[in-house]
Design a protein around this motif. Structure first.
Motif, PDB file in Angstrom:
ATOM      1  N   MET A  35     -92.115   8.071   7.218  1.00 53.41           N
ATOM      2  CA  MET A  35     -92.935   7.017   7.792  1.00 53.41           C
ATOM      3  C   MET A  35     -94.069   6.690   6.827  1.00 53.41           C
ATOM      4  O   MET A  35     -94.735   7.584   6.313  1.00 53.41           O
ATOM      5  CB  MET A  35     -93.503   7.486   9.135  1.00 53.41           C
ATOM      6  N   GLN A  36     -94.258   5.414   6.596  1.00 56.54           N
ATOM      7  CA  GLN A  36     -95.305   4.993   5.670  1.00 56.54           C
ATOM      8  C   GLN A  36     -96.671   4.898   6.324  1.00 56.54           C
ATOM      9  O   GLN A  36     -97.662   5.318   5.744  1.00 56.54           O
ATOM     10  CB  GLN A  36     -94.954   3.645   5.046  1.00 56.54           C
ATOM     11  N   LEU A  38    -109.317  10.106  14.063  1.00 60.10           N
ATOM     12  CA  LEU A  38    -107.953   9.599  13.902  1.00 60.10           C
ATOM     13  C   LEU A  38    -107.143  10.475  12.960  1.00 60.10           C
ATOM     14  O   LEU A  38    -105.976  10.781  13.228  1.00 60.10           O
ATOM     15  CB  LEU A  38    -107.970   8.157  13.397  1.00 60.10           C
ATOM     16  N   ARG A  39    -107.744  10.872  11.861  1.00 56.47           N
ATOM     17  CA  ARG A  39    -107.032  11.754  10.917  1.00 56.47           C
ATOM     18  C   ARG A  39    -106.632  13.062  11.611  1.00 56.47           C
ATOM     19  O   ARG A  39    -105.514  13.540  11.448  1.00 56.47           O
ATOM     20  CB  ARG A  39    -107.908  12.041   9.700  1.00 56.47           C
ATOM     21  N   GLU A  40    -107.559  13.623  12.378  1.00 54.99           N
ATOM     22  CA  GLU A  40    -107.286  14.870  13.083  1.00 54.99           C
ATOM     23  C   GLU A  40    -106.202  14.684  14.146  1.00 54.99           C
ATOM     24  O   GLU A  40    -105.293  15.514  14.267  1.00 54.99           O
ATOM     25  CB  GLU A  40    -108.569  15.377  13.733  1.00 54.99           C
ATOM     26  N   ALA A  41    -106.277  13.594  14.902  1.00 52.26           N
ATOM     27  CA  ALA A  41    -105.293  13.329  15.949  1.00 52.26           C
ATOM     28  C   ALA A  41    -103.894  13.127  15.366  1.00 52.26           C
ATOM     29  O   ALA A  41    -102.906  13.633  15.916  1.00 52.26           O
ATOM     30  CB  ALA A  41    -105.702  12.102  16.763  1.00 52.26           C
ATOM     31  N   VAL A  42    -103.796  12.412  14.254  1.00 51.39           N
ATOM     32  CA  VAL A  42    -102.493  12.184  13.616  1.00 51.39           C
ATOM     33  C   VAL A  42    -101.934  13.503  13.079  1.00 51.39           C
ATOM     34  O   VAL A  42    -100.751  13.797  13.246  1.00 51.39           O
ATOM     35  CB  VAL A  42    -102.610  11.121  12.501  1.00 51.39           C
ATOM     36  N   ALA A  43    -102.785  14.311  12.471  1.00 53.43           N
ATOM     37  CA  ALA A  43    -102.338  15.602  11.948  1.00 53.43           C
ATOM     38  C   ALA A  43    -101.825  16.504  13.068  1.00 53.43           C
ATOM     39  O   ALA A  43    -100.818  17.203  12.898  1.00 53.43           O
ATOM     40  CB  ALA A  43    -103.467  16.279  11.187  1.00 53.43           C
ATOM     41  N   CYS A  44    -102.504  16.476  14.217  1.00 50.35           N
ATOM     42  CA  CYS A  44    -102.060  17.299  15.362  1.00 50.35           C
ATOM     43  C   CYS A  44    -100.749  16.772  15.950  1.00 50.35           C
ATOM     44  O   CYS A  44     -99.897  17.559  16.345  1.00 50.35           O
ATOM     45  CB  CYS A  44    -103.135  17.306  16.442  1.00 50.35           C
ATOM     46  N   HIS A  45    -100.602  15.458  15.996  1.00 52.09           N
ATOM     47  CA  HIS A  45     -99.395  14.865  16.588  1.00 52.09           C
ATOM     48  C   HIS A  45     -98.159  15.109  15.726  1.00 52.09           C
ATOM     49  O   HIS A  45     -97.083  15.392  16.237  1.00 52.09           O
ATOM     50  CB  HIS A  45     -99.596  13.367  16.809  1.00 52.09           C
ATOM     51  N   PHE A  46     -98.324  14.996  14.428  1.00 50.46           N
ATOM     52  CA  PHE A  46     -97.208  15.185  13.496  1.00 50.46           C
ATOM     53  C   PHE A  46     -97.373  16.544  12.823  1.00 50.46           C
ATOM     54  O   PHE A  46     -97.972  16.652  11.750  1.00 50.46           O
ATOM     55  CB  PHE A  46     -97.176  14.074  12.438  1.00 50.46           C
ATOM     56  N   ALA A  57     -95.039  12.942   8.785  1.00 46.22           N
ATOM     57  CA  ALA A  57     -96.359  12.361   9.061  1.00 46.22           C
ATOM     58  C   ALA A  57     -96.549  11.083   8.246  1.00 46.22           C
ATOM     59  O   ALA A  57     -96.057  10.965   7.117  1.00 46.22           O
ATOM     60  CB  ALA A  57     -97.454  13.363   8.707  1.00 46.22           C
ATOM     61  N   PRO A  58     -97.245  10.094   8.821  1.00 47.55           N
ATOM     62  CA  PRO A  58     -97.492   8.852   8.078  1.00 47.55           C
ATOM     63  C   PRO A  58     -98.408   9.091   6.885  1.00 47.55           C
ATOM     64  O   PRO A  58     -99.252   9.990   6.901  1.00 47.55           O
ATOM     65  CB  PRO A  58     -98.168   7.951   9.117  1.00 47.55           C
ATOM     66  N   LYS A  59     -98.213   8.281   5.870  1.00 51.61           N
ATOM     67  CA  LYS A  59     -99.030   8.373   4.653  1.00 51.61           C
ATOM     68  C   LYS A  59    -100.349   7.620   4.795  1.00 51.61           C
ATOM     69  O   LYS A  59    -101.324   7.938   4.137  1.00 51.61           O
ATOM     70  CB  LYS A  59     -98.262   7.814   3.451  1.00 51.61           C
TER      71      LYS A  59
END
Length: 70
Positions: free
Chosen positions: A1-2, A40-48, A54-56
């Motif tokens: 995922m980009q 947002l960075r933390e939430a994305v890291a936890c989700h993926f 994980a998205p770039k």
């Protein structure tokens, strides 16, 4: 995922900003834009959990409603 896209809105009642990912169950909020970016960075890291999927990039789409008299 980009990339993953978040819709960002100002919270008119409590102040600050809220963010929701399009197509994913990721939501967060913060008082400032800088705090929101960090959250947002933390939430994305936890989700993926898996870094391979994980998205770039995280794209922020700001939504603003304004009402004017007719």
């Amino acid at each position: 995922m980009q990339e993953i896209i978040f819709e960002i809105a100002e919270d008119p009642i409590e102040g600050g900003y809220s963010a929701s990912a399009l197509g994913y169950g990721i939501h967060t909020q913060a008082e400032t834009i800088d705090e929101l970016k960090s959250a947002l960075r933390e939430a994305v890291a936890c989700h993926f959990d898996d870094q391979a999927v994980a998205p770039k990039m995280i794209r922020l789409h700001f939504v603003r409603d304004e009402v004017i008299p007719a």
